[in-house]
Design a protein around this motif. Structure first.
Motif, PDB file in Angstrom:
ATOM      1  N   ASP A  80       4.736 -30.462  -2.450  1.00 31.19           N
ATOM      2  CA  ASP A  80       3.734 -31.509  -2.337  1.00 31.19           C
ATOM      3  C   ASP A  80       3.743 -32.200  -0.981  1.00 31.19           C
ATOM      4  N   GLU A  81       4.478 -31.649  -0.007  1.00 29.72           N
ATOM      5  CA  GLU A  81       4.445 -32.224   1.330  1.00 29.72           C
ATOM      6  C   GLU A  81       3.087 -31.964   1.979  1.00 29.72           C
ATOM      7  N   ALA A  82       2.559 -32.964   2.675  1.00 32.32           N
ATOM      8  CA  ALA A  82       1.305 -32.796   3.406  1.00 32.32           C
ATOM      9  C   ALA A  82       1.531 -31.952   4.650  1.00 32.32           C
ATOM     10  N   GLY A  83       0.500 -31.261   5.081  1.00 30.15           N
ATOM     11  CA  GLY A  83       0.584 -30.469   6.301  1.00 30.15           C
ATOM     12  C   GLY A  83       0.044 -29.073   6.099  1.00 30.15           C
ATOM     13  N   GLY A  84       0.154 -28.267   7.135  1.00 28.71           N
ATOM     14  CA  GLY A  84      -0.341 -26.900   7.093  1.00 28.71           C
ATOM     15  C   GLY A  84       0.727 -25.940   6.624  1.00 28.71           C
ATOM     16  N   LEU A  85       0.352 -25.034   5.737  1.00 30.65           N
ATOM     17  CA  LEU A  85       1.252 -24.024   5.184  1.00 30.65           C
ATOM     18  C   LEU A  85       1.106 -22.735   5.976  1.00 30.65           C
ATOM     19  N   SER A  86       2.243 -22.164   6.391  1.00 34.52           N
ATOM     20  CA  SER A  86       2.241 -20.885   7.093  1.00 34.52           C
ATOM     21  C   SER A  86       3.223 -19.942   6.425  1.00 34.52           C
ATOM     22  N   GLY A  87       3.174 -18.682   6.820  1.00 35.84           N
ATOM     23  CA  GLY A  87       4.103 -17.704   6.274  1.00 35.84           C
ATOM     24  C   GLY A  87       3.458 -16.804   5.238  1.00 35.84           C
ATOM     25  N   GLN A  88       4.293 -16.190   4.405  1.00 34.71           N
ATOM     26  CA  GLN A  88       3.831 -15.159   3.487  1.00 34.71           C
ATOM     27  C   GLN A  88       2.685 -15.589   2.554  1.00 34.71           C
ATOM     28  N   PRO A  89       2.652 -16.815   2.037  1.00 32.97           N
ATOM     29  CA  PRO A  89       1.525 -17.178   1.168  1.00 32.97           C
ATOM     30  C   PRO A  89       0.171 -17.138   1.875  1.00 32.97           C
ATOM     31  N   LEU A  90       0.166 -17.149   3.201  1.00 29.48           N
ATOM     32  CA  LEU A  90      -1.086 -17.123   3.967  1.00 29.48           C
ATOM     33  C   LEU A  90      -1.527 -15.704   4.306  1.00 29.48           C
ATOM     34  N   ARG A  91      -0.669 -14.720   4.086  1.00 31.50           N
ATOM     35  CA  ARG A  91      -0.918 -13.370   4.582  1.00 31.50           C
ATOM     36  C   ARG A  91      -2.249 -12.792   4.123  1.00 31.50           C
ATOM     37  N   ALA A  92      -2.498 -12.796   2.828  1.00 35.26           N
ATOM     38  CA  ALA A  92      -3.707 -12.151   2.310  1.00 35.26           C
ATOM     39  C   ALA A  92      -4.963 -12.879   2.764  1.00 35.26           C
ATOM     40  N   ARG A  93      -4.927 -14.216   2.754  1.00 37.31           N
ATOM     41  CA  ARG A  93      -6.118 -14.976   3.145  1.00 37.31           C
ATOM     42  C   ARG A  93      -6.451 -14.759   4.615  1.00 37.31           C
ATOM     43  N   SER A  94      -5.445 -14.794   5.488  1.00 38.27           N
ATOM     44  CA  SER A  94      -5.735 -14.603   6.910  1.00 38.27           C
ATOM     45  C   SER A  94      -6.273 -13.195   7.172  1.00 38.27           C
ATOM     46  N   THR A  95      -5.752 -12.212   6.462  1.00 37.73           N
ATOM     47  CA  THR A  95      -6.254 -10.845   6.626  1.00 37.73           C
ATOM     48  C   THR A  95      -7.699 -10.738   6.152  1.00 37.73           C
ATOM     49  N   GLU A  96      -8.033 -11.416   5.085  1.00 37.63           N
ATOM     50  CA  GLU A  96      -9.412 -11.402   4.592  1.00 37.63           C
ATOM     51  C   GLU A  96     -10.360 -12.046   5.601  1.00 37.63           C
ATOM     52  N   VAL A  97      -9.914 -13.132   6.251  1.00 37.15           N
ATOM     53  CA  VAL A  97     -10.742 -13.757   7.287  1.00 37.15           C
ATOM     54  C   VAL A  97     -10.948 -12.792   8.445  1.00 37.15           C
ATOM     55  N   ILE A  98      -9.902 -12.085   8.851  1.00 34.53           N
ATOM     56  CA  ILE A  98     -10.038 -11.079   9.916  1.00 34.53           C
ATOM     57  C   ILE A  98     -11.050 -10.020   9.517  1.00 34.53           C
ATOM     58  N   ARG A  99     -10.928  -9.537   8.297  1.00 31.72           N
ATOM     59  CA  ARG A  99     -11.847  -8.491   7.825  1.00 31.72           C
ATOM     60  C   ARG A  99     -13.292  -8.988   7.849  1.00 31.72           C
ATOM     61  N   THR A 100     -13.493 -10.233   7.428  1.00 28.37           N
ATOM     62  CA  THR A 100     -14.835 -10.807   7.417  1.00 28.37           C
ATOM     63  C   THR A 100     -15.384 -10.960   8.833  1.00 28.37           C
ATOM     64  N   LEU A 101     -14.572 -11.465   9.747  1.00 25.08           N
ATOM     65  CA  LEU A 101     -15.027 -11.646  11.122  1.00 25.08           C
ATOM     66  C   LEU A 101     -15.317 -10.307  11.792  1.00 25.08           C
ATOM     67  N   ALA A 102     -14.493  -9.302  11.516  1.00 22.45           N
ATOM     68  CA  ALA A 102     -14.739  -7.979  12.095  1.00 22.45           C
ATOM     69  C   ALA A 102     -16.071  -7.418  11.604  1.00 22.45           C
ATOM     70  N   ARG A 103     -16.383  -7.676  10.336  1.00 26.39           N
ATOM     71  CA  ARG A 103     -17.685  -7.225   9.805  1.00 26.39           C
ATOM     72  C   ARG A 103     -18.828  -7.984  10.456  1.00 26.39           C
ATOM     73  N   ILE A 104     -18.709  -9.302  10.549  1.00 24.35           N
ATOM     74  CA  ILE A 104     -19.785 -10.118  11.113  1.00 24.35           C
ATOM     75  C   ILE A 104     -20.034  -9.754  12.576  1.00 24.35           C
TER      76      ILE A 104
END
Length: 375
Positions: free
Chosen positions: A279-303
């Motif tokens: 419940d700490e405030a701030g930005g989360l990095s690391g393994q829980p972000l892996r799939a989402r960041s890859t999906e954003v890359i895939r979307t941007l590459a398509r656009i």
């Protein structure tokens, strides 16, 4: 191997204290030719199949250190010796600032993750520029990540990015407009259409002016975005990167480029997928972000239809993680949290694993794998 033996002791330290000690050790090691050579002999693994040219810059391999680790350009020579193909320093603001109150870094070892709410603590553009000037030319490209000071009003943000670029322009191979940290109030609003075109136009105008003053080409300007953007915001950013800006009076018929490349992504405000609630405030990095960041890359590459270089960041701790982002459309990949958990051997290990994956799939060079999953 040594780091894994030391890690329990390191993780008993406060996270920011451990980080500061690591930077101090790397600064000392990087300042001595003998220790740099020792690091290179142990950690480097270079192969021409991993080299690429992006935006006119030669990257010896696709593995970079993300901004946030070396905020003040103290560890660049050591990080290059550890085998990173490029190093992004910062985020640097025009004026020094202490950042948010401590504690502000929190490890989530069960998830291979970090939560931070640093708030851009840094020495300021003038001091960082002096440090880069003393370092001189480095063996790998240097990216300069720019931000605004916390107390600067949102409507004046462009002035901060330009002021920082004025100081740092001579020392970077590319620069990054960071509008996606969740830890500076209101910063992410700059990703919206109301601000983004005006901000990028101001930065690019300064970029061209500085190029003329220093007798060198303008720096490629990357935009670093958040993983939490809505689909329509990703569409708008991708289309802006492809379309460019207004016509350039100096080149009839040509379009002025506003965004030369995109970095996807910064940390997330989401907490999905955590094994242990945090419940700490701030930005989360690391393994829980892996799939989402890859999906954003895939979307941007398509656009962008592959026309805009992408740097992938978020949850990279193995060659397979990096390869996933490369196949989704990223030409380059960055680590930070993975370095904290895996230690200084991470770049060499990921490069070895990448080469094995390229061989497995029949790619002669890493560039051939970029966007392979878009087909």
């Amino acid at each position: 191997m040594l780091y894994q033996l030391l890690k329990p002791a390191v993780f008993r330290l406060d996270p920011e204290q451990a980080h500061d000690l690591a930077i101090a050790a790397l600064e000392k090691a990087g300042g001595c030719a003998v220790s740099r050579a020792a690091l290179r002999s142990h950690f480097q693994l270079e192969d021409p199949r991993l080299a690429q040219e992006i935006c006119g810059i030669r990257f010896p391999n696709p593995m970079g250190m993300a901004a946030g680790f070396d905020k003040n350009a103290r560890a660049v020579p050591a990080l290059a010796a550890l085998g990173f193909g490029f190093v992004e320093i910062g985020t640097v603001t025009p004026r020094p600032q202490p950042g948010n109150p401590k504690p502000r870094i929190f490890r989530l070892p069960d998830d291979g993750a970090i939560i931070n709410r640093m708030g851009f603590p840094n020495d300021g553009a003038e001091m960082v520029a002096g440090r880069l000037a003393r370092l001189g030319r480095q063996p790998v490209p240097i990216g300069i990540n720019l931000g605004k000071n916390k107390l600067t009003a949102l409507e004046d943000a462009a002035q901060d990015y330009v002021a920082a670029l004025d100081k740092l322009f001579p020392y970077g191979d590319y620069c990054v407009v960071n509008v996606s940290s969740p830890n500076t109030p209101g910063l992410r609003l700059l990703q919206g259409a109301d601000y983004l075109r005006e901000l990028m136009a101001a930065v690019q105008a300064a970029n061209r002016r500085l190029a003329g003053q220093h007798g060198r080409p303008p720096l490629p300007v990357f935009l670093k975005i958040a993983p939490d953007l809505a689909p329509e915001d990703l569409e708008a950013i991708g289309e802006l990167a492809v379309a460019g800006g207004s016509r350039d009076d100096g080149a009839p018929g040509a379009q002025r480029t506003l965004i030369d490349g995109l970095i996807a992504t910064n940390t997330t405000l989401g907490r999905d997928g955590l094994r242990r609630p945090a419940d700490e405030a701030g930005g989360l990095s690391g393994q829980p972000l892996r799939a989402r960041s890859t999906e954003v890359i895939r979307t941007l590459a398509r656009i962008t239809r592959g026309a805009v270089p992408l740097i992938g960041a978020g949850g990279v701790s193995s060659g397979l993680d990096a390869y996933e982002k490369i196949r989704a459309g990223a030409s380059l990949v960055q680590v930070y949290t993975g370095f904290i958990y895996a230690g200084p051997e991470i770049a060499r290990r990921i490069k070895r694993e990448l080469l094995n994956l390229l061989d497995r799939d029949g790619f002669g060079r890493v560039a051939e794998a970029v966007g392979a999953d878009q087909a």
